[in-house]
Design an enzyme around this catalytic site. Sequence first.
Site, short mmCIF file in Angstrom:
data_model
loop_
_atom_site.label_atom_id
_atom_site.label_comp_id
_atom_site.label_asym_id
_atom_site.label_seq_id
_atom_site.Cartn_x
_atom_site.Cartn_y
_atom_site.Cartn_z
N SER A 266 3.58 7.59 -3.85
CA SER A 266 3.19 6.29 -4.41
C SER A 266 2.59 5.43 -3.31
O SER A 266 2.93 5.61 -2.13
CB SER A 266 4.40 5.56 -4.99
OG SER A 266 5.20 5.03 -3.94
N ASP A 267 1.68 4.49 -3.68
CA ASP A 267 1.37 3.46 -2.70
C ASP A 267 2.65 2.62 -2.59
O ASP A 267 3.50 2.61 -3.49
CB ASP A 267 0.17 2.62 -3.11
CG ASP A 267 -0.39 1.86 -1.90
OD1 ASP A 267 0.28 1.82 -0.86
OD2 ASP A 267 -1.49 1.30 -2.00
N TRP A 268 2.77 1.90 -1.49
CA TRP A 268 4.03 1.22 -1.19
C TRP A 268 4.28 0.11 -2.22
O TRP A 268 3.60 -0.92 -2.23
CB TRP A 268 3.98 0.68 0.24
CG TRP A 268 4.51 1.65 1.28
CD1 TRP A 268 5.43 1.36 2.23
CD2 TRP A 268 4.19 3.04 1.48
NE1 TRP A 268 5.71 2.49 2.99
CE2 TRP A 268 4.97 3.53 2.55
CE3 TRP A 268 3.34 3.94 0.82
CZ2 TRP A 268 4.91 4.85 3.00
CZ3 TRP A 268 3.28 5.27 1.27
CH2 TRP A 268 4.06 5.68 2.34
N GLY A 270 4.11 0.85 -5.53
CA GLY A 270 3.22 1.13 -6.67
C GLY A 270 3.95 1.67 -7.89
O GLY A 270 3.33 1.87 -8.94
#
Length: 757
Positions: A266-268, A270
């Site tokens: 995941s993006d941080w 997300g």
Amino acid sequence: MIKKALTLISAVVLAMACQQTVKYSGPTYLDQNAPLEDRIQDAISRMTLEEKVAVIHAQSKFSSAGVPRLGIPELWCTDGPHGIRAEVLWDEWSQAGWTNDSCVAYPALTALAASWNPEISALYGKSIGEEARYREKDVLLGPGVNIYRTPLGGRNFEYMGEDPYLASKMVVPYVQEVQKNGVAVCVKHFCLNNMEENRHGYDVVVSDRALYEIYLPAFKAAVLEGGAWSIMGAYNLYKGQHLCTNQYILNDILKGEWAFDGAVISDWGGVHDTDEAITNGMDLEFGTWTDGLTMGKTNAYDNYFLAQPYLAKLRAGETSEDILNEKVARVLRLMMRTAMNPDKPFGALCSDEHIAAARKIGDESIVLLKNDGDVLPVDLASTKKLLVVGENAVKMMTVGGGSSSLKVKHEVLPLEGIKARVGDAAEVIFERGYIGDVGGTFDGVTTGQDLRDARSEEQLIADAVAAAKEADAVIFIGGLNKADHQDCEGTDRRELGLPYAQDKLIAALAEANEKLAVVIISGNAVAMPWVEQVPAIVESWYGGSQAGNSLADVLFGDVNPSGHLPFTFPVSLDDTGVHSLGGYPEEMKTVEYKEGLLVGYRWADTKNVKPLFAFGHGLSYTTFEWSEAKASATSIKSVQSEVATSVEAEKAAKKSSAITFKLTVKNTGKRAGAELVQLYVSDTECSVERPQKELKAFQKVYLQPGESKVVELSICEDDLRFFDETKHAWVSEKGEFNAIIAASASDIRQTIPFTLK
Ligand code: BGC
């Protein structure tokens, strides 16, 4: 007799010992000679439910847990994508204050794309991969290949331009070379993450054609050709689902159509929902903003969507363990390719080779946009007083801009590079000219520069103009910087124009001294209302640790510029499809990509809009002559209708029916230099609307004065295809096409018709 017996016994013991060294008898998951998939399944079979859940979410800002009981190590990530980020605290973004974590900053990815040289991308990947390895990182959070859709995009500097073909060709060597270090890339931000405003909240509406033809190809190349081991979901939404937990993009396309076997990270922050994270393709959750996390509480990570909430559902039998096993398998695959890879090299940090690589990448990326008159290269025989004006000549750019911010040992600033090159040959004077951003701190890393200046705008301009009148030549170094609303994560730019009254200053300098060169440092196109008044213009990008040396190399002619624009410079925002059609709404909620396929030069071509500087444009200090191009055939034979025996056979048939265009390029000037030949394809008649032309091949050739080389560019049936939305397949239609041989999207040298039969 006794001697004989002893010899026999020792021979038996030796044989047993030898056998032991070749035959591994421990658990399969640790057996490096066992097939990867067997190792993964064996490890899963030994893990408890709790251990499985523990490896699919973060345990600190940048790491996830291993399985201590089984000797499976932690997985460590790092930003990316221009250098290895400073160590941060376990639970906080602030740097940890280590003194051994400085890195080499490489030029920003827009600069890399501007080199139009895949070998330079390989050098980039090798160098940054070695730094990541030395710093004991397993996953490098980059490279980024989101398409440059609007010049306002705050993170465009971290991406590879507006064209899917160029970005695809440039991303693959980066990925391959990083991963040779036992470090995974994490290609980001997948996908449709083309703006920063409200980045967690906007939902993209885009046609399937634009998705497949413009926004997906570079990711697909990174996965299928580069073999990327991980990919990062984007923050925003598509079809109402966040892209970190998106059925269409992650399950259907990435893991389905492309058969991706790596991990989706995941993006941080997300991930927003446990059920979506379970079912919609998310494998490894990072950076979720639980209350605990910001407070640094020890149980913060247990509150992640794929932590206790997931465990509770598993224990209650509400979700199948098979889905969990699939996620764990992907994470273990990533670990075995990186952290558990016994063959990984040791890497290197801040080596002379890495510093030289940063300079070389910068040298190849700088674009000479305009060069009328004799300002550039600066002639030190006739220039005894050289004035340098502008904040960007003295401002560190490696600190700031968001997660790509770095801590470098030393950043060679433009003024420093110029002074070092000039030496005693001339007097170098500096005038600030404008005040932009005087901040110099990011997450505790500080430049240590004090850039405050109390002079008024009028005074700054007056001082610069007075100095310009006295100088033999003037180099202005300005552009954007890494502050909010410039080239910076989390915000977009507010306008195309240069900030801080730079236009006024440049116009005044042009009046004061006709020997003026303007250097723009940016990751984005800027408006240039003074373009006619200024004889020489250079786009120098964010050049990293060696920025000042690379710029000086080009300004003084030690290096002949050979960079070319990876995106269009429009005159105004209205000259882009996205802005003229209202595809960048004020309220970033639903963002409709109304321009469809017509991004960058595709819009300029189709709507007949003259750009300020075209995609692919870039000048040299030497001159080149191109011979007429000759085609190896007048038609390509379609293999679509034939029954291909295998995918390989189909590929081979397509390759054998390709057309090759050959031309000779000669360096007719007095300096060694490089020329870039671009090949675009245009479909003259088609049942669907197509962009007027699309880049399908390019080659950069290096030539000594007087030297000639043959350039060969090939296209095959695959290069003629479009994405058919009804069939959900790539198709080509028989008929007439043109091969366009060009020096930029606006500088067409030859058009050669051919047919697809
Ligand atoms: C950025 C990512 C970055 C991550 C970790 C996020 O805010 O969007 O690109 O890799 O933070 O720093």
